[in-house]
Design an enzyme around this catalytic site. Structure first.
Site, PDB file in Angstrom:
ATOM      1  N   HIS A   1     -23.065 -32.087 -62.769  1.00  0.00           N
ATOM      2  CA  HIS A   1     -23.622 -32.593 -63.156  1.00  0.00           C
ATOM      3  C   HIS A   1     -24.933 -31.942 -62.797  1.00  0.00           C
ATOM      4  O   HIS A   1     -25.473 -31.347 -61.938  1.00  0.00           O
ATOM      5  CB  HIS A   1     -24.067 -34.124 -62.679  1.00  0.00           C
ATOM      6  CG  HIS A   1     -24.408 -35.193 -63.409  1.00  0.00           C
ATOM      7  ND1 HIS A   1     -25.870 -35.345 -62.878  1.00  0.00           N
ATOM      8  CD2 HIS A   1     -23.686 -36.080 -64.083  1.00  0.00           C
ATOM      9  CE1 HIS A   1     -26.073 -36.403 -64.006  1.00  0.00           C
ATOM     10  NE2 HIS A   1     -25.029 -36.779 -64.620  1.00  0.00           N
TER      11      HIS A   1
ATOM     12  N   ASP B   1     -21.143 -34.280 -53.799  1.00  0.00           N
ATOM     13  CA  ASP B   1     -21.948 -35.201 -54.325  1.00  0.00           C
ATOM     14  C   ASP B   1     -20.915 -35.998 -54.785  1.00  0.00           C
ATOM     15  O   ASP B   1     -20.284 -35.798 -56.372  1.00  0.00           O
ATOM     16  CB  ASP B   1     -22.565 -35.025 -56.254  1.00  0.00           C
ATOM     17  CG  ASP B   1     -22.940 -35.770 -57.455  1.00  0.00           C
ATOM     18  OD1 ASP B   1     -22.605 -36.301 -57.315  1.00  0.00           O
ATOM     19  OD2 ASP B   1     -23.148 -35.132 -57.951  1.00  0.00           O
TER      20      ASP B   1
ATOM     21  N   GLN C   1     -19.264 -40.002 -58.155  1.00  0.00           N
ATOM     22  CA  GLN C   1     -18.149 -40.232 -58.985  1.00  0.00           C
ATOM     23  C   GLN C   1     -16.731 -40.490 -58.154  1.00  0.00           C
ATOM     24  O   GLN C   1     -15.547 -40.780 -58.441  1.00  0.00           O
ATOM     25  CB  GLN C   1     -17.687 -39.543 -59.955  1.00  0.00           C
ATOM     26  CG  GLN C   1     -18.896 -39.245 -61.480  1.00  0.00           C
ATOM     27  CD  GLN C   1     -18.755 -40.814 -61.612  1.00  0.00           C
ATOM     28  OE1 GLN C   1     -17.982 -41.695 -61.815  1.00  0.00           O
ATOM     29  NE2 GLN C   1     -19.964 -40.361 -63.248  1.00  0.00           N
TER      30      GLN C   1
ATOM     31  N   LYS D   1     -23.632 -47.081 -59.419  1.00  0.00           N
ATOM     32  CA  LYS D   1     -22.102 -46.859 -60.106  1.00  0.00           C
ATOM     33  C   LYS D   1     -20.920 -47.897 -58.799  1.00  0.00           C
ATOM     34  O   LYS D   1     -20.271 -47.695 -59.474  1.00  0.00           O
ATOM     35  CB  LYS D   1     -21.762 -45.437 -59.869  1.00  0.00           C
ATOM     36  CG  LYS D   1     -22.685 -45.348 -60.629  1.00  0.00           C
ATOM     37  CD  LYS D   1     -22.268 -43.052 -60.791  1.00  0.00           C
ATOM     38  CE  LYS D   1     -23.484 -42.170 -61.079  1.00  0.00           C
ATOM     39  NZ  LYS D   1     -23.030 -42.006 -62.609  1.00  0.00           N
TER      40      LYS D   1
ATOM     41  N   CYS E   1     -24.328 -35.425 -69.155  1.00  0.00           N
ATOM     42  CA  CYS E   1     -25.078 -34.801 -68.360  1.00  0.00           C
ATOM     43  C   CYS E   1     -24.396 -33.781 -67.643  1.00  0.00           C
ATOM     44  O   CYS E   1     -24.915 -33.177 -66.214  1.00  0.00           O
ATOM     45  CB  CYS E   1     -26.194 -35.537 -66.639  1.00  0.00           C
ATOM     46  SG  CYS E   1     -26.763 -36.499 -67.900  1.00  0.00           S
TER      47      CYS E   1
HETATM   48  N1  PLP Z   1     -23.703 -36.538 -59.753  1.00  0.00           N
HETATM   49  C1  PLP Z   1     -22.264 -36.968 -61.017  1.00  0.00           C
HETATM   50  C2  PLP Z   1     -20.931 -36.670 -60.616  1.00  0.00           C
HETATM   51  C3  PLP Z   1     -22.858 -38.031 -61.265  1.00  0.00           C
HETATM   52  O1  PLP Z   1     -21.992 -38.463 -62.473  1.00  0.00           O
HETATM   53  C4  PLP Z   1     -23.452 -38.338 -61.437  1.00  0.00           C
HETATM   54  C5  PLP Z   1     -24.154 -39.903 -62.443  1.00  0.00           C
HETATM   55  O2  PLP Z   1     -23.560 -40.164 -63.378  1.00  0.00           O
HETATM   56  C6  PLP Z   1     -24.501 -38.234 -60.965  1.00  0.00           C
HETATM   57  C7  PLP Z   1     -24.473 -37.537 -60.212  1.00  0.00           C
HETATM   58  C8  PLP Z   1     -26.590 -38.566 -61.327  1.00  0.00           C
HETATM   59  O3  PLP Z   1     -26.605 -39.798 -60.594  1.00  0.00           O
HETATM   60  P1  PLP Z   1     -28.073 -40.865 -60.912  1.00  0.00           P
HETATM   61  O4  PLP Z   1     -28.393 -40.495 -61.814  1.00  0.00           O
HETATM   62  O5  PLP Z   1     -27.533 -42.278 -60.317  1.00  0.00           O
HETATM   63  O6  PLP Z   1     -28.907 -40.595 -59.511  1.00  0.00           O
END
Ligand code: PLP
Length: 409
Positions: free
Chosen positions: A122, A199, A202, A225, A363
């Site tokens: 991401h 990270d 998910q 989430k 993203c």
């Molecule tokens: N990493 C992953 C794999 C994600 O799916 C997301 C959000 O969709 C993020 C990071 C970023 O999360 P946030 O926007 O809550 O900081």
């Protein structure tokens, strides 16, 4: 017993209609809906306890502090962290990764060093490292994915070496539904005296997570989430690594002593929590963790796995469809493309049927390039979704295809 009908009753938004149809919410990878318990907790906090924690000795300040710190204990328990001081509250995964990229990256990376990521990151786990690399002269290396969306671990073995200072990787993909072998990557990182960051945006909401068995040094996730409010998430770090780091943001509460020309830092976790935090949201996240624990993460995983597999099976029967990611061992995220309808048109037409999915690059622009597409359509399931909703999704897709004359021949 896992009673999805009963669970749905806990989520007020799930009983609303969209375009005169019952809402079918399948955009959970973007954000989850919130159970009454979390909404009530936010109201309770503001109605009865609101104060600035850690600062006052009056009754409300003590209650706010207690509720804030209780949430920290709950999050620590949720991810198997032994020491709750190693849980830092942030605005979410993005801020957590930036915290590490600034507070650790800027001081520890230099020319010749390498940060190893993957092709499927991401932007949140890519751009902060691009900025850190630009500022320090370190290089970014990328573990490729195989055509089925799994990581090429042979390449990982070759890429992670003596120049590697950090490996950072999504635990589960927000596009492919892949669950990455972060334990194996952590071993490779540590064998080269590098750190491992996960990270967990998910995975935290969907899989049982135990930071000790993952073997990582940092784990980041977002509250919104995982049934919690927006504006809150966390970073877990190995205490000795966090202790060795300089602060990220400066300001109130993160200091021990302040002089006009210098300051000293507070202990963990406060060193990394400058200024007034999103207190109500932190408290709401605690209530979300309680809710997840009451259902049991194993049960949630099982439910979503079944739904994801059912959706994968039903989608596979569709003529001409491309489904991205592995066919097995996946989460409840299913990305797909149809030869005859653009992903944006699919989601727009599905919306008319009350079905909320996402389309776009999610993203993950570099991953889209790797897949050779500009965008995919994505349905993502959570603990309250049902097989009937998968059927409604399929009906709506079928309708969209008919609308675009896919079956004209
Ligand atoms: N990493 C992953 C794999 C994600 O799916 C997301 C959000 O969709 C993020 C990071 C970023 O999360 P946030 O926007 O809550 O900081």
């Amino acid at each position: 017993m896992y009673d999805v009908k009963e669970i749905r009753d806990d989520f007020p938004i799930l009983s609303r209609e969209v375009n005169g149809k019952p809402l079918v919410y399948l955009d959970n990878a973007a954000t989850s809906q919130k159970p009454r318990r979390v909404l009530d907790k936010l109201a309770e906090y503001y109605e009865l306890h609101n104060a600035n924690p850690h600062r006052g000795v009056h009754r409300l300040a003590e209650e706010a502090t207690m509720m804030f710190e209780e949430s920290r204990e709950k999050v620590a328990g949720f991810i198997g962290a032994e020491d709750s001081r190693s849980v830092i509250f942030t605005r979410g995964t993005t801020e957590s990764i930036n915290l590490v990229a600034y507070a650790w990256g800027r001081r520890n990376l230099r020319e010749g060093d390498e940060v190893v990521l993957t092709e499927s990151e991401h932007h949140s786990n890519l751009v902060p490292w691009q900025l850190a690399a630009r500022d320090t002269g370190a290089k970014l290396r990328f573990i490729p994915i195989r055509d089925d969306g799994t990581l090429d671990m042979d390449e990982a073995e070759k890429l992670i070496g003596e120049n590697t200072k950090l490996v950072s990787c999504i635990h589960a993909s927000n596009v492919l539904g892949t669950v990455n072998p972060v334990e194996a990557l952590a071993e490779m990182a540590h064998a080269n005296d590098a750190l491992m960051m996960v990270d967990g945006a998910q995975s935290g909401p969907h899989l049982p997570v135990d930071v000790a068995s993952l073997g990582c040094d940092f784990f980041a996730a977002s509250g919104h989430k995982m049934l919690g409010p927006t504006g809150v998430g966390f970073l877990w770090g190995r205490p000795e690594v966090l202790d060795s780091m300089e602060p990220f943001l400066g300001g109130g509460e993160m200091i021990r002593e302040v002089h006009l020309d210098h300051s000293t830092w507070n202990d963990l976790p406060h060193k990394f929590e400058a200024g007034t935090m999103n207190v109500a949201q932190v408290v709401g996240l605690g209530a979300a963790v309680d809710y997840l624990n009451a259902l049991g993460m194993e049960n949630i995983r099982e439910h979503e796995k079944k739904l994801g597999e059912y959706a994968y099976r039903r989608l596979s029967d569709m003529e001409g469809i491309t489904i991205y990611g592995p066919s097995e061992d996946r989460t409840g995220v299913v990305s797909f493309a149809l030869p005859d309808v653009h992903p944006h048109d699919i989601s727009q037409l599905l919306d008319e049927e009350g079905v909320a999915i996402r389309s776009g690059h999610h993203c993950c622009q570099p991953l889209m390039r790797r897949l050779g597409v500009a965008a995919t359509a994505r349905a993502s399931f959570y603990l309250y979704n049902t097989e009937e909703e998968v059927d409604l999704l399929m009906d709506a897709i079928q309708k969209a295809r008919e609308f675009f004359g896919a079956f004209a021949s």
